[in-house]
Design an enzyme around this catalytic site. Structure first.
Site, short mmCIF file in Angstrom:
data_model
loop_
_atom_site.label_atom_id
_atom_site.label_comp_id
_atom_site.label_asym_id
_atom_site.label_seq_id
_atom_site.Cartn_x
_atom_site.Cartn_y
_atom_site.Cartn_z
N HIS A 356 0.83 -1.21 0.00
CA HIS A 356 0.00 0.00 0.00
C HIS A 356 0.86 1.25 0.00
O HIS A 356 0.54 2.24 -0.66
CB HIS A 356 -0.93 -0.01 1.21
CG HIS A 356 -2.06 0.97 1.09
ND1 HIS A 356 -2.07 2.18 1.76
CD2 HIS A 356 -3.23 0.92 0.38
CE1 HIS A 356 -3.19 2.82 1.47
NE2 HIS A 356 -3.90 2.10 0.63
N CYS A 357 1.98 1.19 0.71
CA CYS A 357 2.88 2.36 0.82
C CYS A 357 3.52 2.72 -0.52
O CYS A 357 3.87 3.89 -0.74
CB CYS A 357 4.00 2.07 1.82
SG CYS A 357 3.45 1.53 3.45
N ILE A 358 3.74 1.74 -1.39
CA ILE A 358 4.48 2.00 -2.61
C ILE A 358 3.58 2.25 -3.81
O ILE A 358 4.07 2.38 -4.95
CB ILE A 358 5.45 0.84 -2.92
CG1 ILE A 358 4.70 -0.45 -3.26
CG2 ILE A 358 6.41 0.62 -1.76
CD1 ILE A 358 5.59 -1.61 -3.70
#
Length: 365
Positions: A356-358
């Site tokens: 999700h962060c990337i």
């Protein structure tokens, strides 16, 4: 070109952040490259970024941004269906530095460019400088011809918020009330800012996240909306697990919460890794003034909740852990009409984030 909108807010103009489970036109990513954050010159992390990109591309077009020195590498190593575009940035966290896209339900689309300070600025940020990261959102708006609002003087990252697309925002006190973000603002003032710029009516505050040293506790490692009125929350009964207290408190708060429409939330439990993931190979990470130091044995934020919902697919982190298959099973039960795809991401979590962060999705208007 993309126009910067001033003297108004998204809420005033009828725009809001849609839920991640709503239709997406494209997903953006950024290739990792800096040797002072990623071990072995970022090559192992690149392999897993590329694997995640290929998995996501089954459900939506993917654009991979690449720093100048990595453009050819990305183009040769990614399949032709993934677009590669050269872009300057400090590090590869597209969720946090990319724009938060908004829609108005009438075919319109805009975005928010939040001020970014590397998760805490000079107080407890992870690197300096972060000037290229702070410009990335506006560059992506220019690429997509999306008019945008800029929150000058208000710091926020995309991984610190989730929404149901119907007026409710999820976040954590640990992150948004941290001294490195907006210390001059009260909780009520921050809540109003979120509602004004995300087109929302209510903020549900969880307490602590599970990564105080990285992002000061982003919500996307702990809980998310899987559809209106329903949330996924990490859970463990192991009192010795490092995520036990935060997960138990999050579950309690969510169980007691109601959303902007007055609905009591249905909470789905998602397992934690059986064995905590610890950093390995830190001796190959470059030492650099202004960058946080990583050490072997550091606790990594290995959360199965850091998945990406993408049209009819859910891309889920895998850690070579005993609970990997259980996490896939539980998420499949949450998304019975979706294809659930696991991608190995231990190298990504060594750098401080996950799927999700990337990623950052572009919703269909």
């Amino acid at each position: 070109m993309a126009k910067r909108i001033i003297n108004t807010t998204p809420k005033q103009d009828g725009f809001y952040m849609p839920g991640e489970f709503e239709p997406q036109e494209e997903v953006f990513m950024m290739c990792p490259y800096r040797g002072d954050n990623w071990r072995d010159g970022a090559k192992p992390a690149q392999e897993q970024y590329f694997a995640a990109a290929e998995a996501i591309s089954r459900f939506a077009p993917v654009t991979m941004f690449a720093a100048t020195e990595q453009y050819e590498n990305c183009r040769f190593r990614l399949s032709e269906k993934i677009r590669v575009i050269e872009l300057s940035y400090n590090d590869a966290w597209c969720r946090d530095i990319g724009p938060t896209f908004l829609v108005n339900g009438k075919g319109g689309r805009r975005a928010v460019s939040w001020e970014f300070n590397a998760w805490g600025g000079l107080k407890d940020g992870l690197y300096f400088p972060w000037d290229k990261d702070d410009l990335a959102a506006e560059k992506i708006c220019e690429l997509t011809r999306t008019d945008y609002y800029r929150t000058e003087g208000f710091v926020l990252e995309g991984g610190s918020i989730h929404t149901d697309g119907e007026g409710t925002i999820l976040t954590t006190e640990m992150c948004l009330l941290s001294e490195g973000r907006n210390p001059s603002m009260t909780k009520a003032e921050i809540e109003k800012k979120l509602c004004d710029y995300l087109g929302a009516e209510k903020v549900i505050w969880l307490g602590d996240g599970i990564d105080p040293e990285e992002t000061n506790g982003h919500i996307d490692d702990v809980a998310c909306f899987i559809r209106p009125g329903e949330v996924c929350c990490i859970y463990t009964e192991d009192k010795n697990h490092p995520f036990y207290e935060a997960s138990q408190d999050a579950l309690r708060r969510l169980t007691e919460a109601t959303d902007a429409k007055g609905r009591r939330l249905k909470v789905h439990k998602l397992c934690c890794v059986k064995k905590p993931v610890l950093t390995e190979g830190a001796e190959t990470i470059d030492k650099r003034r202004g960058s946080a130091t990583r050490k072997n044995g550091d606790l990594c934020i290995a959360s199965y909740a850091n998945f990406l919902i993408c049209n009819k697919g859910v891309i889920v982190p895998q850690y070579d852990d005993e609970n990997d298959s259980l996490a896939l099973k539980q998420i499949k039960e949450m998304f019975p009409n979706y294809e659930v795809v696991g991608v190995r991401t231990k190298e990504i979590v060594y750098g401080g984030g996950n799927i999700h962060c990337i990623t950052q999705q572009l919703p269909k208007p």
